[in-house]
Design an enzyme around this catalytic site. Sequence first.
Site, PDB file in Angstrom:
ATOM      1  N   ASP A  81       0.859  -1.178   0.000  1.00 28.00           N
ATOM      2  CA  ASP A  81       0.000   0.000   0.000  1.00 28.00           C
ATOM      3  C   ASP A  81       0.897   1.230   0.000  1.00 28.00           C
ATOM      4  O   ASP A  81       2.123   1.124  -0.102  1.00 28.00           O
ATOM      5  CB  ASP A  81      -0.986  -0.026   1.173  1.00 28.00           C
ATOM      6  CG  ASP A  81      -0.340   0.281   2.530  1.00 28.00           C
ATOM      7  OD1 ASP A  81       0.905   0.427   2.602  1.00 28.00           O
ATOM      8  OD2 ASP A  81      -1.086   0.369   3.521  1.00 28.00           O
TER       9      ASP A  81
ATOM     10  N   CYS B 228       2.999  -2.805   4.176  1.00 27.19           N
ATOM     11  CA  CYS B 228       2.059  -1.720   4.474  1.00 27.19           C
ATOM     12  C   CYS B 228       2.647  -0.948   5.651  1.00 27.19           C
ATOM     13  O   CYS B 228       3.816  -1.137   5.995  1.00 27.19           O
ATOM     14  CB  CYS B 228       0.652  -2.247   4.766  1.00 27.19           C
ATOM     15  SG  CYS B 228       0.508  -3.255   6.260  1.00 27.19           S
ATOM     16  N   GLY B 229       1.880  -0.088   6.275  1.00 36.09           N
ATOM     17  CA  GLY B 229       2.431   0.710   7.362  1.00 36.09           C
ATOM     18  C   GLY B 229       3.000  -0.136   8.482  1.00 36.09           C
ATOM     19  O   GLY B 229       4.127   0.065   8.938  1.00 36.09           O
ATOM     20  N   THR B 230       2.221  -1.119   8.942  1.00 40.13           N
ATOM     21  CA  THR B 230       2.653  -1.982  10.040  1.00 40.13           C
ATOM     22  C   THR B 230       3.131  -3.352   9.573  1.00 40.13           C
ATOM     23  O   THR B 230       3.810  -4.050  10.317  1.00 40.13           O
ATOM     24  CB  THR B 230       1.498  -2.200  11.037  1.00 40.13           C
ATOM     25  OG1 THR B 230       0.430  -2.891  10.352  1.00 40.13           O
ATOM     26  CG2 THR B 230       0.983  -0.875  11.578  1.00 40.13           C
ATOM     27  N   GLY B 231       2.741  -3.740   8.374  1.00 38.88           N
ATOM     28  CA  GLY B 231       3.020  -5.090   7.896  1.00 38.88           C
ATOM     29  C   GLY B 231       1.981  -6.098   8.354  1.00 38.88           C
ATOM     30  O   GLY B 231       2.034  -7.263   7.960  1.00 38.88           O
TER      31      GLY B 231
ATOM     32  N   ASN C   2       6.804 -22.112  10.525  1.00 35.05           N
ATOM     33  CA  ASN C   2       5.557 -22.001   9.766  1.00 35.05           C
ATOM     34  C   ASN C   2       5.715 -22.195   8.269  1.00 35.05           C
ATOM     35  O   ASN C   2       4.725 -22.096   7.530  1.00 35.05           O
ATOM     36  CB  ASN C   2       4.926 -20.631  10.022  1.00 35.05           C
ATOM     37  CG  ASN C   2       4.814 -20.294  11.490  1.00 35.05           C
ATOM     38  OD1 ASN C   2       5.466 -19.375  11.974  1.00 35.05           O
ATOM     39  ND2 ASN C   2       4.003 -21.044  12.216  1.00 35.05           N
TER      40      ASN C   2
END
Length: 309
Positions: free
Chosen positions: A20, A76-79, A110
């Site tokens: 984003d 994005c801003g925070t991920g 994971n």
Amino acid sequence: MAENAAAAAPSPLKIIAGADSFGAELKDALVSHLRSLNIDVEDLGTSDYYSIGAEVGRGVSSSDSSDTTTRGLVACGTGVGVAIFANKNPGVFAATCLTPADALNARSINNCNVLAVSGMSTSKESAVEILDTWLKTPFKAPCPASGFKPWEENLSCFLDKSMIEMPLIGKNDKLDNDSSTSTCSICCLVKNRELNPVEMIPGGSMKIVRESPTSAIVRFKAGSVEPAHHHTFGHDLVVLEGKKSVWNLTKGERFDLTVGDYLFTPAGDVHRVKYYEETEFFIKWDGRWDMFFDEDLETAKKAVEKETA
């Protein structure tokens, strides 16, 4: 470190990337780094975090090439947001990594196949180190969580089993209704939500999905009419089901809308609506909800009858 990462990365490897606006600069830097390692990158560019996260996840999920390993990179801003929506796709294991240790754990435990990074809290230098760690770390490698030692046999078996069982989660869930099978993100918002009656308009019901900017799912019964009215805000809508007509009386225009159609109505424009079938739509607006009527229901019904005769 870059040379080691390139040597350890699966060959050939393809990365699908996107971000984003808050993560675009960091994503661009990481895409350049990947290309410097001669790794194939499909850059999907920049979009809303939920759209780009889902799109990258969809690409990784649908990859079926037996001779190419496809992974994803999102920012994005925070991920966090991009990871959430990437994970909506089957077989996607996206993880937000803020440190190389996070990347090491995510790959080891994971088998993370989509790396999510934070454009607001991670420098380009740190992000490259995180990316390199993620690229070169195989599944079940020694990591901080294992004390940097090989996994004990029972835990190693558990990790192997998890790779078989996790993709099956949700596959056999009972589908409650037709809308639950939709791949449309907007359609899925209304699943299992109870819509509340719109008291001022007979036949209408609404459920607020998000408060700011406000969005809602709205449903009207077949034959319902919205009398001419206006709002202090402009609003966007997308028809999810059914058929309706909107008369913009301010501009003297008529719009006949069906499934998938979009309409923007500017603030202050007086408009009247007729629903021919049971109709459901997604609507978004900025500011507090208001509605000012410019005619009564009976007047509206007569006007609609004349227009549709």
